[in-house]
Design an enzyme around this catalytic site. Structure first.
Site, PDB file in Angstrom:
ATOM      1  N   HIS A 166      -4.565  10.553  -1.398  1.00 31.39           N
ATOM      2  CA  HIS A 166      -4.969   9.146  -1.430  1.00 31.39           C
ATOM      3  C   HIS A 166      -3.745   8.284  -1.163  1.00 31.39           C
ATOM      4  CE1 HIS A 166      -6.853   5.561  -3.878  1.00 31.39           C
ATOM      5  NE2 HIS A 166      -6.322   5.175  -2.736  1.00 31.39           N
TER       6      HIS A 166
ATOM      7  N   HIS B 180       1.745   0.244  -1.190  1.00 34.09           N
ATOM      8  CA  HIS B 180       2.611   1.092  -2.017  1.00 34.09           C
ATOM      9  C   HIS B 180       3.900   1.524  -1.310  1.00 34.09           C
ATOM     10  CE1 HIS B 180      -0.586   1.415  -4.999  1.00 34.09           C
ATOM     11  NE2 HIS B 180      -1.429   1.745  -4.037  1.00 34.09           N
TER      12      HIS B 180
ATOM     13  N   GLN C  67      -2.259   1.937   2.536  1.00 32.07           N
ATOM     14  CA  GLN C  67      -1.414   2.580   1.532  1.00 32.07           C
ATOM     15  C   GLN C  67       0.056   2.242   1.729  1.00 32.07           C
ATOM     16  OE1 GLN C  67      -2.269   4.531  -1.322  1.00 32.07           O
ATOM     17  NE2 GLN C  67      -4.120   3.382  -0.817  1.00 32.07           N
TER      18      GLN C  67
END
EC number: 4.6.1.19
Length: 223
Positions: A55, A116, A112
């Site tokens: 993920h 992040h 992502q």
């Protein structure tokens, strides 16, 4: 095996270039169980693999210091056809999108990285961030570990049993994440494994509450 060796080789090469520092205390590799992610049917446009997929890799501060997200305005640069793109499509599958659309637009990887990956700068640039996540995933065969402890798809087990099984290979506490299905049954959704910023040792994960760990409930590992 060939993809794993390629990821390792690329990791060694690119990480020898710029070992600098990002401002975070640990990072969590979050692995999704595709069968739960793709339930109910119709949510995914790829056939869910019978193994965990990435993920994301989430850098963070220690408890009580906040969660890191969208740390810089750095742009995501799309990967072009080649070995890295092939490896990402194998280890970090964009399940919600048809393969052609995923490869063209790269929505999950972009999301992502912006959310992040930018928080890993300047310690890890974009390429290093994705290579690191894939290399860390290859360290653990969680599906085999769970099966070794009698936790197989289609069965239910307590929170503690699942957590203890994973700890046999991580030695540190993982973060289990659950979802409640339409029947009201908790399902194992994701497993988080935490590492030091250097990625050279494991780190105890901050615990989510989605699996209701204090109640030690039965959790379905969806078939």
């Amino acid at each position: 095996m060939a993809k794993s060796q390629l990821v390792s080789a690329l990791f060694v090469f690119f990480f020898s270039l710029s070992p600098i520092y990002g401002d975070f205390d640990y990072m969590q590799l979050v692995l999704t169980w595709p069968r739960s992610f793709c339930y109910p049917r119709g949510f995914c446009n790829r056939i869910p693999p019978n193994n965990f997929t990435i993920h994301g890799l989430w850098p963070d501060k220690k408890p009580m210091r906040g969660q890191l997200q969208f740390c810089t305005s750095d742009d995501y640069i799309k990967f072009t056809p080649g070995s890295v793109l092939d490896a990402l499509d194998h280890h970090w599958i964009q399940l919600k999108f048809e393969r052609e659309i995923g490869i063209r637009d790269q929505p999950l990887w972009k999301d992502q990285y912006k959310k992040h990956g930018t928080c890993c700068l300047p310690r890890y640039n974009q390429l290093q961030y994705f290579l690191l996540a894939m290399r860390l995933k290859e360290k653990f065969d969680l599906l085999t570990t769970l099966r070794t402890h009698g936790i197989t798809p289609g069965t239910k087990h307590t929170f503690k049993k699942i957590q203890d099984a994973i700890k046999t290979v991580t030695q540190e506490v993982p973060d289990l994440k659950c979802v409640e299905n339409i029947q009201g049954v908790l399902e194992l959704y994701e497993i988080g494994i935490c590492f030091t910023p250097e990625a050279d040792s494991l780190f105890p994960c901050r615990q989510s509450k989605s699996c209701h760990p204090t109640e030690n409930p039965l959790i379905l590992f969806r078939l």
